[in-house]
Motif scaffolding. Structure first.
Motif, PDB file in Angstrom:
ATOM      1  N   LYS A 266       0.743  -1.142   0.275  1.00 13.01           N
ATOM      2  CA  LYS A 266       0.072   0.184   0.049  1.00 13.01           C
ATOM      3  C   LYS A 266       0.900   1.284   0.156  1.00 13.01           C
ATOM      4  O   LYS A 266       0.526   2.361  -0.709  1.00 13.01           O
ATOM      5  N   GLN A 267       1.913   1.192   1.027  1.00 14.47           N
ATOM      6  CA  GLN A 267       2.664   2.452   0.815  1.00 14.47           C
ATOM      7  C   GLN A 267       3.497   2.581  -0.322  1.00 14.47           C
ATOM      8  O   GLN A 267       3.597   3.680  -0.846  1.00 14.47           O
ATOM      9  N   LEU A 268       3.849   1.441  -1.182  1.00 13.39           N
ATOM     10  CA  LEU A 268       4.710   1.463  -2.417  1.00 13.39           C
ATOM     11  C   LEU A 268       3.482   2.158  -3.418  1.00 13.39           C
ATOM     12  O   LEU A 268       4.331   2.927  -3.994  1.00 13.39           O
ATOM     13  N   ILE A 269       2.510   1.760  -3.281  1.00  7.83           N
ATOM     14  CA  ILE A 269       1.345   2.425  -4.260  1.00  7.83           C
ATOM     15  C   ILE A 269       1.245   3.737  -4.037  1.00  7.83           C
ATOM     16  O   ILE A 269       1.231   4.453  -5.101  1.00  7.83           O
ATOM     17  N   GLN A 270       1.234   4.209  -2.665  1.00  4.68           N
ATOM     18  CA  GLN A 270       0.773   5.507  -2.504  1.00  4.68           C
ATOM     19  C   GLN A 270       1.948   6.349  -2.910  1.00  4.68           C
ATOM     20  O   GLN A 270       1.888   7.384  -3.504  1.00  4.68           O
TER      21      GLN A 270
ATOM     22  N   THR B 204       9.221  -2.223  -7.525  1.00  4.46           N
ATOM     23  CA  THR B 204       7.857  -1.611  -7.783  1.00  4.46           C
ATOM     24  C   THR B 204       6.863  -2.788  -7.579  1.00  4.46           C
ATOM     25  O   THR B 204       7.164  -3.869  -7.727  1.00  4.46           O
ATOM     26  N   VAL B 205       5.539  -2.328  -7.344  1.00  2.54           N
ATOM     27  CA  VAL B 205       4.570  -3.214  -7.254  1.00  2.54           C
ATOM     28  C   VAL B 205       3.952  -3.345  -8.892  1.00  2.54           C
ATOM     29  O   VAL B 205       3.731  -2.139  -9.288  1.00  2.54           O
TER      30      VAL B 205
ATOM     31  N   GLN C  41      -6.998  -2.747  -6.998  1.00  4.23           N
ATOM     32  CA  GLN C  41      -7.961  -1.518  -7.024  1.00  4.23           C
ATOM     33  C   GLN C  41      -7.270  -0.410  -6.719  1.00  4.23           C
ATOM     34  O   GLN C  41      -7.347   0.685  -7.473  1.00  4.23           O
ATOM     35  N   THR C  42      -6.452  -0.284  -5.715  1.00  2.26           N
ATOM     36  CA  THR C  42      -5.819   0.682  -5.049  1.00  2.26           C
ATOM     37  C   THR C  42      -4.839   1.216  -6.043  1.00  2.26           C
ATOM     38  O   THR C  42      -4.635   2.385  -6.657  1.00  2.26           O
ATOM     39  N   LEU C  43      -3.954   0.093  -6.918  1.00  5.06           N
ATOM     40  CA  LEU C  43      -3.101   0.507  -7.686  1.00  5.06           C
ATOM     41  C   LEU C  43      -3.697   1.133  -9.028  1.00  5.06           C
ATOM     42  O   LEU C  43      -3.183   2.040  -9.762  1.00  5.06           O
ATOM     43  N   GLU C  44      -4.724   0.512  -9.453  1.00  6.07           N
ATOM     44  CA  GLU C  44      -5.472   0.983 -10.713  1.00  6.07           C
ATOM     45  C   GLU C  44      -5.967   2.351 -10.403  1.00  6.07           C
ATOM     46  O   GLU C  44      -6.065   3.356 -11.370  1.00  6.07           O
TER      47      GLU C  44
END
Length: 117
Positions: free
Chosen positions: A14-18, A79-80, A109-112
């Motif tokens: 989640k932190q990486l995506i953020q 990276t994610v 969903q968060t990544l998209e």
């Protein structure tokens, strides 16, 4: 083998995506999934705890200092990857790990959403 959700990996992803450390790739995870050589190279310069953060599943029957303890990778140690999350979600669903499937879906969903910004 009983694999459990790795909550530290979910939080890390989640932190990486953020932070924007993501790849919204549409390819096949096999093209991006680190092979054994890449895993070993990462472990040459990082602790196993850091390695574990890149895997959504834990097999607590395996030793903490072994790669065999960690399952369902989702990134390339930088990276994610969208296709990594899709692969993790599909494999978890096939193998009956609903908590890992759900976590991978939520991360996807968060990544998209982040990628669309």
């Amino acid at each position: 083998m009983s694999i459990q959700l790795n909550p530290d990996a979910v939080k890390f992803a989640k932190q990486l995506i953020q932070d924007g450390k993501l790849k919204n790739d549409k390819g096949h995870w096999g093209q991006h999934n680190p092979d054994t050589s890449a895993e070993n190279k990462f472990l040459d310069t990082h602790e196993i705890q850091e390695y574990s953060q890149w895997h959504l599943g834990l097999d607590k029957s395996k030793g903490e200092d072994t790669k065999g303890r960690y399952h369902f990778p989702y990134g390339d140690f930088k990276t994610v990857h969208r296709d990594g999350l899709i692969a993790a979600k599909e494999r978890a669903a096939q193998q009956g790990y609903r908590d890992i499937e759900k976590a991978a879906d939520e991360l996807l969903q968060t990544l998209e959403k982040k990628a669309a910004q």
